[in-house]
Design an enzyme around this catalytic site. Structure first.
Site, short mmCIF file in Angstrom:
data_model
loop_
_atom_site.label_atom_id
_atom_site.label_comp_id
_atom_site.label_asym_id
_atom_site.label_seq_id
_atom_site.Cartn_x
_atom_site.Cartn_y
_atom_site.Cartn_z
N LYS A 114 0.82 -1.13 -0.02
CA LYS A 114 -0.08 -0.03 0.09
C LYS A 114 0.77 1.28 0.18
CE LYS A 114 -4.26 0.37 2.65
NZ LYS A 114 -4.79 0.43 3.83
C1 E4P Z 1 -8.22 1.31 4.26
O1 E4P Z 1 -7.70 0.58 3.50
C2 E4P Z 1 -8.21 1.69 5.38
O2 E4P Z 1 -7.56 1.11 6.39
C3 E4P Z 1 -9.27 2.17 5.99
O3 E4P Z 1 -10.43 1.67 5.19
C4 E4P Z 1 -9.50 3.39 6.79
O4 E4P Z 1 -10.60 3.45 7.48
P1 E4P Z 1 -11.14 4.66 8.52
O5 E4P Z 1 -11.30 5.80 7.79
O6 E4P Z 1 -12.32 4.04 9.07
O7 E4P Z 1 -9.77 4.78 9.33
#
Ligand code: E4P
Length: 218
Positions: free
Chosen positions: A83
């Site tokens: 990522k």
């Molecule tokens: C995506 O890969 C993120 O880890 C996640 O969806 C972030 O979510 P949040 O905005 O609830 O922290």
């Protein structure tokens, strides 16, 4: 639409995987930090528990170190997806890592133009953050719809839309309707998808009638 589970909690992942609802896993630095355990150890465990892609995020912000961290993360297991954030260096790192044969998930996406750059950089996944846009009074799902339209217009793009920052069952339904390829869902929200009060009420009345009948299915 595929379901990824958005957590680094291995017990939750194993339980949901046993129920057959997990096609992959996403983590981020906050989720890893919450476990209090080393990232290599956690990602390795998750990759052993899940056949599908497991996203692990770089924390470097400059191109060279992002690529180095991405390669280190990818060396943990063959199903790691690296990522990287939706920044200029992130898009460059996405191209370099993708050309090196790795799956890249471009994260922290808040606009269709960022998604366009991710697709051109060869990303396997683009992660638009729905909940965080909604938190600002914006329409996160509109960004998913825009990305779907853009990706449909260019048949050379193979990037999958991974609806992220999902907070409610309504987000899941709307992401599926908007044409997201994947939704990454926190365990609590995933479990809520089966809930309906009329199901509970109907089941209670069927079981009460059945009990009074004195029958058994033998
Ligand atoms: C995506 O890969 C993120 O880890 C996640 O969806 C972030 O979510 P949040 O905005 O609830 O922290």
């Amino acid at each position: 639409m595929k379901f990824f589970v958005d957590t680094a909690d291995i017990a939750e992942i194993r339980e949901l995987a046993a129920a057959g609802v997990v096609d992959g896993v996403t983590t981020n630095p906050s989720l890893i930090a919450k476990t209090g355990r080393p990232i290599r150890e956690i990602i390795k465990e998750i990759c052993e528990a899940i056949e599908g892609p497991v996203s692990a995020e770089v924390t470097a912000t400059e191109f060279d170190s992002m690529v180095a961290e991405g390669e280190r993360l990818a060396s943990i297991a063959t199903n790691v997806a690296v990522k990287v954030p939706s920044t200029w260096d992130g898009f460059r790192a996405c191209r370099a890592l993708s050309e090196g044969g790795l799956k890249v998930n471009v994260t922290l996406c808040f606009s269709a133009n960022q998604a366009l750059l991710a697709a051109k950089a060869g990303a396997a996944y683009i992660s638009p953050f729905i909940g965080r846009l909604d938190d600002l009074g914006l329409d996160g799902m509109e960004v998913v719809r825009e990305i779907r339209a853009i990706y449909n217009n260019d048949k050379s793009f193979s990037t999958e839309i991974l609806a992220s920052s999902i907070r409610t069952p309504l987000h899941v339904k709307r992401a599926a309707m908007a044409g997201a390829d994947v939704a990454t869902v926190p365990p609590g929200v995933l479990r809520k998808l089966s809930n309906h009060p009329l199901t509970d009420k109907g089941l209670a009345s069927f079981l009460a009638d059945w009990g009074r009948s004195g029958q058994a299915i033998l």
